[in-house]
Design an enzyme around this catalytic site. Structure first.
Site, PDB file in Angstrom:
ATOM      1  CD  GLU A  47      33.093  54.629  35.027  1.00 48.58           C
ATOM      2  OE1 GLU A  47      34.083  55.365  35.015  1.00 48.58           O
ATOM      3  OE2 GLU A  47      31.798  55.222  35.600  1.00 48.58           O
ATOM      4  CG  ASP A  72      36.337  50.332  41.851  1.00 45.17           C
ATOM      5  OD1 ASP A  72      36.968  49.800  42.646  1.00 45.17           O
ATOM      6  OD2 ASP A  72      36.661  51.243  40.870  1.00 45.17           O
ATOM      7  CG  ASP A 121      47.113  50.450  37.436  1.00 41.43           C
ATOM      8  OD1 ASP A 121      48.169  50.644  36.743  1.00 41.43           O
ATOM      9  OD2 ASP A 121      47.454  49.721  38.724  1.00 41.43           O
ATOM     10  CG  ASP A 157      46.818  59.838  32.732  1.00 41.21           C
ATOM     11  OD1 ASP A 157      46.340  58.752  32.840  1.00 41.21           O
ATOM     12  OD2 ASP A 157      48.094  60.006  33.034  1.00 41.21           O
TER      13      ASP A 157
END
Length: 221
Positions: A47, A72, A121, A157
């Site tokens: 991920e 990350d 982002d 989204d």
């Protein structure tokens, strides 16, 4: 730097679920995730921009027959997910602290069986296109690292990023779009994600945003 953040960094250093600079495994993990970190031969799922790791940990709980790595750069973020994995004894969950641009330093060609890009982002400015995680630049990196017919998933989204990604994927003859929906929770696939949500996903849904989803794969080696 705050005391709380320093304490989280200290815990990351001691947590075997965290792979980061300063640990011996950080220099040798490339091509060896299954043998060195997980000590099994299960499929490897990665991920990107995992944040607090809710999705990585959630998937690891559901699929014990797979290995999961959240990536990350923010150590204070992955502290949350890695701490949960440690507390629950999830041996199939790990976190890599690095920049996504450097993926090729930590995975060999064909090593990744499945890839998730969850609420990245959107980088809406035209000048930031190369920084979008679904831009041609990053797609070329993924193509090198993905196993044959390995699936890549995008959840977002952001309508702009969703539209941009669909256009980029459709323009490439080496990519096949498998699933596409502008409202994931009204789709036939929603139950396959077992209700696992990231913090950002929950926030966006509370604001009335629909969740967009794309699944695709490369068709050429």
């Amino acid at each position: 730097m705050g005391r709380k953040k320093l304490e989280r960094f200290r815990q990351n250093e001691a947590n075997p679920h965290v792979v980061q600079a300063g640990k011996e495994i950080f220099e040798t993990i490339k091509g060896n995730w299954k043998s060195l970190q997980f000590q099994n031969d299960h499929p490897l799922v990665v991920e990107l921009a995992c944040g607090r790791g809710e999705f990585t940990v959630g998937l690891a709980r559901q699929y014990q027959e797979k290995n999961f790595v959240g990536v990350d750069i923010k150590g204070s973020r992955i502290w949350k997910g890695s701490s949960q994995a440690y507390a629950e004894g999830l041996q199939n969950a790990a976190f890599l602290r690095t920049q996504i641009e450097l993926l090729e330093q930590f995975f060999t060609p064909g090593e990744i069986n499945e890839l998730w890009i969850t609420f990245p982002d959107p980088r809406p400015r035209d000048g930031d296109e190369r920084k979008r995680l679904t831009s041609p630049r990053f797609l070329d990196i993924y193509k090198k690292l993905m196993a044959k017919a390995g699936n890549i998933h995008l959840k977002t989204d952001n309508t702009g990023l969703f539209t941009y990604t669909a256009e980029v994927l459709s323009s490439r003859p080496d990519i096949r779009i498998i699933r596409k929906t502008a409202d994931f929770y009204l789709s036939e696939w929603k139950d396959e994600h077992h209700g696992i949500m990231t913090r950002y996903e929950s926030m966006f849904m509370e604001k009335g945003e629909t969740i967009k989803y794309l699944q695709f794969c490369f068709t050429e080696s």
